[in-house]
Design an enzyme around this catalytic site. Structure first.
Site, mmCIF file in Angstrom:
data_model
loop_
_atom_site.group_PDB
_atom_site.id
_atom_site.type_symbol
_atom_site.label_atom_id
_atom_site.label_comp_id
_atom_site.label_asym_id
_atom_site.label_seq_id
_atom_site.Cartn_x
_atom_site.Cartn_y
_atom_site.Cartn_z
ATOM 1 N N SER A 138 0.842 -1.198 0.000
ATOM 2 C CA SER A 138 0.000 0.000 0.000
ATOM 3 C C SER A 138 0.874 1.244 0.000
ATOM 4 O O SER A 138 1.998 1.231 0.526
ATOM 5 C CB SER A 138 -0.896 0.009 1.244
ATOM 6 O OG SER A 138 -1.569 1.249 1.382
ATOM 7 N N TYR A 152 -2.053 -0.508 9.995
ATOM 8 C CA TYR A 152 -2.117 -1.003 8.613
ATOM 9 C C TYR A 152 -0.850 -0.605 7.851
ATOM 10 O O TYR A 152 -0.252 -1.427 7.143
ATOM 11 C CB TYR A 152 -3.350 -0.420 7.941
ATOM 12 C CG TYR A 152 -3.554 -0.801 6.499
ATOM 13 C CD1 TYR A 152 -4.131 -2.027 6.157
ATOM 14 C CD2 TYR A 152 -3.212 0.074 5.471
ATOM 15 C CE1 TYR A 152 -4.333 -2.369 4.825
ATOM 16 C CE2 TYR A 152 -3.413 -0.261 4.145
ATOM 17 C CZ TYR A 152 -3.980 -1.485 3.827
ATOM 18 O OH TYR A 152 -4.184 -1.816 2.499
#
Length: 243
Positions: A138, A152
């Protein structure tokens, strides 16, 4: 070569788009899911309706025995696995780090990082003739995602480290290991974080002035798996509209 791919977390979003694209390019595809059986089976039905080969397999890929069962089932159905896409990921409600509890952090790391480790290890053990792995990271791995998803972000940075290190270890076995880092992509994961419209809010900050589509990430993954990227390993490809 008989191309066989496992895609974790493939019942929706980037995973589902990747499964459909790989199937359209001749791969036999295992659509892994943990809870969304109906959606996973719908992906398989769409692939088969177009003449492709696919199966849906339930597995919690943060659990070692589930990962072994996933690979066994795929090999039994289609033959040796030649491609792995570590796409599964969990994103929880937006929060500052100071307000996160250890249970949340542990869950995110297990789902996102332990699953990547286990699946990569199993692939290394089962690709005697070479293959390719793509880890779906990501943009958050670069930004840290402050005030929202630092857990995350940390998990995705860990995936990047696995990608870089394993690419060197795997090279002698002719296994290429790369990663993609999606930016703001239109998927349901933002609703999981409590803000379904997050992509629209953040799109003005993207040089291309829009969010991305799952299929745009899928095409990057497909290229990295293909022979067109035969001299590419240890790379992290940002698919983030210039962000």
């Amino acid at each position: 070569m008989n191309h066989v791919a496992i895609i974790t977390g493939a019942s929706r979003g980037i995973g589902a788009a990747t499964a459909k694209l790989l199937a359209s390019n001749g791969y036999a595809v295992c659509v892994n899911y943990r809870a969304r059986m109906d959606q996973a089976e719908a992906v398989v039905e769409e692939i088969e309706a177009s003449g492709g080969r696919a199966l849906a397999f339930k597995a919690d890929v943060s659990r070692e025995q589930d990962v072994i069962a996933l690979f066994n089932a795929t090999e039994q159905a289609f033959g040796p696995v030649t491609a792995l896409v570590n796409n599964v990921g969990v994103l929880l409600t937006q929060s500052r780090l100071v307000d996160m509890d250890v249970e949340r952090f542990t869950r995110v790391m297990a789902t996102n990082v332990t699953s990547c480790f286990l699946c990569c290890r199993e692939a290394m053990r089962r690709m005697p003739d070479g293959g390719a792995i793509v880890n779906v990271s990501s943009l958050a791995a670069r930004t840290g995602s402050p005030f929202e998803y630092m857990d995350y972000a940390a998990s995705k940075a860990a995936m990047d480290a696995i990608t870089k290190g394993l690419s060197v270890e795997a090279a002698e076995k002719n296994i290429r290991v790369n990663g993609v880092r999606p930016g703001f992509i239109h998927t349901d994961i933002h609703a999981d974080g409590g803000e379904p419209g997050r992509v629209e809010r953040l799109s003005p900050s993207v040089p291309l002035k829009r969010g991305g589509q799952p299929n745009e990430v899928a095409h990057a993954i497909e290229w990295l798996l293909s022979d067109k990227a035969s001299y590419v390993t240890g790379s992290l490809l940002d698919v983030a509209g210039g962000k």
